[in-house]
Design a protein around this motif. Structure first.
Motif, short mmCIF file in Angstrom:
data_model
loop_
_atom_site.label_atom_id
_atom_site.label_comp_id
_atom_site.label_asym_id
_atom_site.label_seq_id
_atom_site.Cartn_x
_atom_site.Cartn_y
_atom_site.Cartn_z
N GLN A 264 0.85 -1.19 0.00
CA GLN A 264 0.00 0.00 0.00
C GLN A 264 0.89 1.24 0.00
O GLN A 264 1.87 1.30 0.75
N CYS A 265 0.54 2.17 -0.85
CA CYS A 265 1.40 3.34 -1.07
C CYS A 265 1.68 4.05 0.25
O CYS A 265 0.77 4.41 0.99
N MET A 266 2.98 4.24 0.54
CA MET A 266 3.35 4.84 1.82
C MET A 266 3.36 6.36 1.74
O MET A 266 3.47 7.05 2.74
N THR A 267 3.25 6.86 0.50
CA THR A 267 3.20 8.31 0.34
C THR A 267 1.81 8.84 0.67
O THR A 267 1.65 9.83 1.38
N CYS A 268 0.78 8.14 0.15
CA CYS A 268 -0.58 8.65 0.34
C CYS A 268 -1.39 7.77 1.28
O CYS A 268 -2.52 8.10 1.61
N GLY A 269 -0.82 6.66 1.70
CA GLY A 269 -1.54 5.78 2.59
C GLY A 269 -2.67 5.02 1.90
O GLY A 269 -3.57 4.49 2.55
N GLY A 271 -4.71 6.34 -0.53
CA GLY A 271 -5.74 7.21 -1.09
C GLY A 271 -5.54 7.53 -2.57
O GLY A 271 -6.48 7.87 -3.27
N GLY A 272 -4.29 7.39 -3.03
CA GLY A 272 -3.99 7.71 -4.41
C GLY A 272 -3.17 8.98 -4.53
O GLY A 272 -3.52 10.00 -3.94
N CYS A 273 -2.06 8.87 -5.25
CA CYS A 273 -1.18 10.03 -5.44
C CYS A 273 -0.31 9.73 -6.66
O CYS A 273 -0.36 8.63 -7.18
N PRO A 274 0.48 10.69 -7.11
CA PRO A 274 1.30 10.42 -8.31
C PRO A 274 2.27 9.25 -8.13
O PRO A 274 2.55 8.53 -9.08
N VAL A 275 2.80 9.04 -6.91
CA VAL A 275 3.77 7.96 -6.70
C VAL A 275 3.16 6.61 -7.06
O VAL A 275 3.78 5.77 -7.70
N CYS A 276 1.91 6.40 -6.68
CA CYS A 276 1.27 5.11 -6.94
C CYS A 276 0.39 5.18 -8.18
O CYS A 276 -0.46 4.32 -8.39
N LYS A 277 0.58 6.19 -8.99
CA LYS A 277 -0.24 6.41 -10.19
C LYS A 277 -1.72 6.37 -9.82
O LYS A 277 -2.54 5.82 -10.53
ZN LIG Z 1 0.10 6.97 -3.39
#
Ligand SMILES: [Zn+2]
Lengths: 347, 799
Positions: A264-269, A271-277
């Protein structure tokens, strides 16, 4: 005029012949060909001559300058060679005399080594061996033995560096699966970190040389559930926080079933962000239960033994850990990059 | 691959399922969906309209005024499209519609005053409606399109498209068409899959001669003829579906072949029958050098392993890859031959790769398609033609030239085995229902099921029980499997010896000696090789080097480290680097030997002379080795000189009679060639040799019970005499009393007239008693004598 030139050249040649050092040579150069040199001075008087004479004398004068400077160059390189020869032949240098401690400065580790050390530490604490296998491999260990026969489309996915000898540079650390099965009695568990090679152009996110770590566990009755548990421990140790992972089907000929493990994306937790597209998940590592054909190729009986394997990109992990945006820094040898990583890996 | 939800709905009952939500589940169970596109949003206000009248715009040459019939009212709108004409059925994007205005841009339609005339809504092009790339004019609908009906109701313009990562489908030949995807989706959603029902009446006529000489390169070749063909656009719904799936609609026959390919996954090819000489079709390998021009205009020279579809005269298609230009369907085609076949995946791939001609067709055949699928695909095509082209009819028998037998794969799946592999307590019932939902045939037997694999999963995908475990695991959902650590015996502690040496040396160099770790490529650069006077070793050469500048594997770490010096000396006056890495030594008929080396290097541009650097590197070697407990080192003359090794200022490091490495200052010739401004000294150690060596474990030396003395002497010797040889002499004199002999310094100068004064320190300790002064004097005299005798040295100091 011509006579005068001849005389000057003879003079200069004699001086060059006699010169004992680079300094003396430089003086000759200055005296004859320098801005205020004798040959240069002659050239300046050409304007006083009749046009047809001017041409002949001008040419003679230039030839003379060339002759002199050629001789000077020859002698200069002789002196240089002599100097090198002297530098090379130093019988009085005693290589056994006492050492001198280099002064203190602060050293650094390569960021991939830092990450690799922390992965090694995690697995050693769980009783895994840390192994290290060949980088130049045979087709059999890199492909055939891993259930990737010739003409298999999976070979397309891994652009390969081939040697003229027919061997190759390993495209993944997976040959270690076969080598470790042949080397150790089961049951055993091991990881093998190392460099791998892909035949591709380099850019911000592609390198033809990068680092991976592969891990396997060989025993009776290992399950997908065991694999998930170990992967979770690994990632929580690396990222030093609780992580949420998920498995989805992934196709790799040497595992069955095979998975892609997402974190699970550790940048946005999530929720969705550019790191996880914007998907909330980041694809991190392939893994799976080792295919019976691979167990067999490793010299073990697949009805007796099974196992799981995973592969993890160490270079990628280092990029995540240090927020390094350009993969080509790693192999650049540039100390402005390398000297930034002072901390050792394992804790 | 792009998958249209509307398309899927034709093959499974998927009413009231949210395709956006299901996409996540699909990713977790089947294949990765890269992106989900929601299409046709904002088209609710689009209506099908009929143009009643077209007049010129009073103040423009290019614009028209179109009076349009909306079913119950009429309206006049300004329109600039060249194809606006009376009687045309087209689409009005009414006020509020959101249409495409660029690749990733939209605009909202409102009221506008165009050159003085008010216009509400806009006649829209297929591009603006998101139905094709065509924006040359307004959309032209068939004459029977229902005027007044909202477009979203009349055609599948509202859709959700999944972009599936092709890589995650490589191993699933059955998923290269919507019907296969529909099966997975139905299984995940617990819904019903529709059968593709197509029964075609073939005739008994045999106008063709079909011969399959392909052997295993062509497991199946089927063909039939259809007449009464009339080339025209395909129905609107199909054009839209094809466009959503990423295909450009061409004409009905081509679109039908594409539609079938994207439904069943089986590529088809339609030939214009007029172009097939003698009505003869032969599947054969090409003659070496035979040529064919494909319908994209490409000319190809074939080899004898390429498979060709030929008539009695020449090739008419490159089997499984692309049709020939000589037989393609044209606007006036009336009779066609339809091919539905199956080809050898590896051979298709080889030909496609060699000719650089990867097509939708070849990339599917490469995946090992199911030959059983040929018939379904033929029938689906024929039924589409019959439904949509009024005068069309099937005019031949169904030719089926088959070198293939349907494989009967039955796998015994033990339920316990399944539970063991998954590590989860799944019921027998659940195992059964999952496999059944994927169309596996199950018969119960003791402890499990005999599972019969459907033909579309039998080509290479599923053959062992582990494959079935994967089917169960993924549909059940891996998220439902709780993690559990394996219960295994404790392992004997063991560390790879080279790993220990690498770890220790890295830590010493980084933490104690102030070095920075570098990693360099495993290749040598041609520039470096020539500067270092080295040859490219053909046995280590790459067949496909990443660049001509780096053509060969490296035999030494040093050349790349010298390149590190070139790079860094511009910015750093003094630096220290080290690298751990494998080097490559060629062997006959084997992979290269790949010993692990450690290189370390000090560069300093502030120094006039490199001698201090030599002794600093020597210090590093000694520190590394003492911490590795290698035992005493000897620094001996280097015998094999690499170009970078200085013939005088260098030494090989010998330990326990084994060479473990060397140290040197950089050879001045190399330094000059590379134009380096720094003084450089470096060391190389062989990690594998160090790892293999017996360790000289430190043994405690009892603290002496009797006081000893620290004894210094200075010897004046010829500079060619090595300090180490003096130490050898001193150590041999009275080992019981003399210990810990070391060199502590040296002096040169006019005072010594070309000689060198070297000082040594050692301990004199008697194990049983205190030494008397006379005894010390006696030893001193022996030392003076022995040194004079064996080295010509003259001892200066007295005790
Ligand atoms: Zn993310």
């Amino acid at each position: 005029m011509i006579e005068e030139i001849k005389k000057l050249v003879e003079e200069a040649m004699e001086l060059i012949e006699k010169a004992q050092s680079l300094d003396e040579l430089a003086a000759v150069d200055l005296e004859y060909s320098g801005k205020k040199g004798k040959l240069t001075a002659l050239l300046k008087t050409l304007g006083l001559l009749a046009p047809d004479e001017r041409k002949i004398v001008g040419q003679a004068c230039n030839n003379a300058k060339n002759t002199v400077s050629e001789s000077i160059d020859k002698k200069r390189s002789y002196f240089n060679d002599q100097a090198i020869a002297r530098e090379l032949d130093v019988p009085s240098f005693d290589p056994t005399l006492p050492s001198i401690p280099p002064g203190t400065t602060t050293g650094s580790y390569h960021p991939v080594s830092v990450v690799q050390a922390s992965v090694e530490r995690v697995f050693e604490q769980m009783g895994f061996k840390i192994l290290d296998y060949y980088e130049a491999e045979s087709d059999w260990f890199n492909f055939e033995g891993l259930n990737i026969p010739k003409d298999h489309p999976a070979r397309d996915m891994q652009d390969t560096f081939w040697m003229k000898s027919g061997n190759l540079l390993r495209t993944h650390t997976s040959p270690g699966q076969l080598r470790s099965m042949k080397e150790f009695e089961p049951p055993f568990r091991a990881i093998f970190p190392g460099r791998v090679f892909r035949y591709e152009r380099t850019d911000a996110s592609h390198e033809h040389t990068f680092h991976q770590v592969e891990g396997i566990m060989i025993d009776k009755n290992l399950s997908v559930s065991n694999l998930i548990a170990i992967m979770k421990i690994l990632l929580e140790a690396i990222f030093e926080r609780e992580v949420t992972i998920r498995l989805r089907p992934g196709y790799f000929p040497f595992v069955e079933p095979g998975f892609e493990l997402d974190i699970q994306c550790m940048t946005c937790g999530g929720g969705g962000c550019p790191v996880c597209k914007h998907s909330g998940w980041v694809e991190l590592l392939p893994c799976g239960l080792i295919h019976p054909n691979v167990i067999r190729a490793g010299g073990l009986d697949p009805t007796q033994w099974n196992g799981w394997a995973f592969g993890l990109g160490l270079t990628r992990l280092a990029m995540m850990k240090y927020k390094i945006n350009h993969i080509t820094h790693f192999m650049s040898g540039d100390l402005r990059f390398l000297s930034q990583f002072k901390a050792g890996g394992a804790k | 691959m792009k998958v249209s939800w509307n398309w899927l709905k034709r093959y499974a009952d998927l009413e009231n399922i949210d395709p956006v939500k299901l996409a996540t589940q699909f990713t977790l169970a089947v294949a990765e969906i890269d992106e989900v596109f929601v299409l046709g949003e904002g088209l609710e206000n689009c209506r099908i309209v009929k143009i009643e009248k077209v007049e010129d715009h009073p103040s423009s040459d290019k614009l028209h005024l179109a009076t349009i019939n909306l079913g119950n009212t009429t309206r006049t709108v300004v329109c600039g499209a060249p194809n606006a004409r009376e009687g045309l059925i087209t689409v009005l994007a009414d006020e509020g519609s959101v249409v495409k205005s660029g690749v990733n841009e939209t605009m909202t339609i409102g009221k506008a005053v165009v050159r003085g005339i008010e216009s509400v809504g806009m006649l829209a092009s297929p591009f603006e409606l998101g139905l094709s790339d065509d924006h040359s004019g307004i959309i032209e609908l068939p004459p029977d399109a229902p005027v007044g009906m909202p477009l979203t109701q009349a055609a599948p313009v509202k859709d959700v498209v999944w972009e599936i990562d092709n890589k995650s489908l490589t191993h699933r030949p059955d998923l290269w068409g919507h019907a296969g995807i529909a099966r997975e989706v139905a299984s995940l959603a617990g819904r019903k899959l529709f059968e593709i029902k197509t029964e075609i009446q073939f005739t008994n006529d045999a106008p063709l001669k079909v011969t399959n000489l392909g052997g295993n390169l062509c497991p199946r070749y089927t063909a039939f003829t259809m007449d009464g063909i009339q080339i025209a656009p395909s129905p609107l719904w199909m054009q839209i579906l094809l466009y959503h799936a990423g295909m450009r609609p061409i004409n009905n026959v081509v679109d039908f072949t594409n539609y079938v390919m994207l439904t069943t996954g089986n590529p088809l090819h339609a030939f214009d029958r007029r172009d097939i000489t003698d009505d003869t079709i032969i599947v054969r390998t090409a003659a070496e050098g035979e040529e064919i021009t494909t319908l994209d205009g490409g000319k190809h020279t074939l080899s004898a392993t390429d498979l060709l579809i030929a008539d009695s005269h020449s090739g008419i298609a490159l089997a499984g890859i692309m049709g020939g230009a000589n037989s393609e369907v044209k606007d006036d085609t009336v009779s066609i031959v339809l091919e539905s076949a199956n080809f050898h995946p590896g051979n298709i791939r080889k030909t496609a790769l060699r000719l650089a001609l990867r097509t939708e067709s070849s990339s599917r055949f490469e995946k090992s398609l199911d030959p059983a699928n040929c018939i379904t695909s033929s029938n689906l095509f024929a039924s589409l033609v019959l439904e949509n082209i009024p005068q069309s009819r099937v005019t031949s028998r169904y030719y089926d030239e088959c070198n293939w037998e349907k494989p009967e794969i039955t796998i015994f799946l033990s339920c316990d085995f399944t539970r063991l592999k998954l590590g989860f307590d799944i019921t027998d019932e659940k195992i059964k229902s999952i496999l059944t939902s994927l169309d596996f045939d199950l018969t119960e037997t003791a402890g499990g099921f005999n599972v019969s694999v459907p033909s579309w999963r039998a080509t290479k995908d599923i053959s062992i029980p582990e494959d079935l475990v994967e089917e169960i695991g993924r549909i059940y959902g891996y998220d439902n499997i709780a993690p559990s650590l394996p219960l295994v015996p404790v392992q004997k502690p063991w560390t790879l010896p080279s790993k220990t040496v690498q770890r220790k040396t890295s830590d010493i160099l980084t933490l104690e000696l102030g070095f920075s770790e570098v990693m360099n490529y495993s290749f040598d650069k041609t520039r470096m090789l020539s500067a270092l006077n080295m040859e490219v070793d053909a046995r280590l050469e790459m067949a496909n080097p990443i660049s001509q500048m780096e053509p060969v594997l490296k035999k030494h770490l040093v050349p790349n480290m010298l390149a590190n010096v070139e790079l860094n000396e511009k910015r750093y006056d003094h630096f220290r680097i080290y690298e751990h890495g494998r080097v490559f030594l060629p062997r006959e008929n084997e992979i290269p030997e790949q010993p692990r080396h450690l290189g370390f290097l000090i560069a300093d541009r502030t120094l006039k002379n490199d001698e201090d650097l030599y002794y600093q590197v020597k210090y590093c070697v000694e520190t590394l080795c003492s911490r590795l407990e290698t035992g005493p080192l000897r620094f001996e003359k280097v015998e094999e000189l690499q170009s970078w090794i200085h013939p005088s200022k260098s030494a090989r490091v010998v330990c326990n009679g084994m060479e473990i490495g060397y140290l040197t200052t950089l050879n001045p010739i190399v330094k000059r060639k590379l134009g380096l401004e720094s003084q450089v000294a470096l060391g190389v150690l062989n990690i594998d040799t160090l790892a293999a060596m017996d360790k000289k474990a430190t043994v405690f030396r009892p603290i002496p019970r009797f006081p000893g003395i620290s004894y210094d002497i200075t010897v004046v010797i010829d500079p060619e005499i090595r300090a180490s040889s003096i130490i050898d002499v001193l150590e041999s004199i009275n080992p019981e009393i003399i210990s810990d002999v070391r060199c502590i310094g040296y002096f040169e100068g006019a005072k010594y007239a070309g000689k060198r004064a070297v000082s040594f320190r050692m301990d004199f300790i008697h194990p049983q008693r205190t030494l008397k002064q006379e005894e010390v004097n006696e030893i001193h005299n022996i030392i003076v004598e022995k040194l004079a005798e064996s080295t010509g040295g003259q001892v200066l100091s007295v005790p």
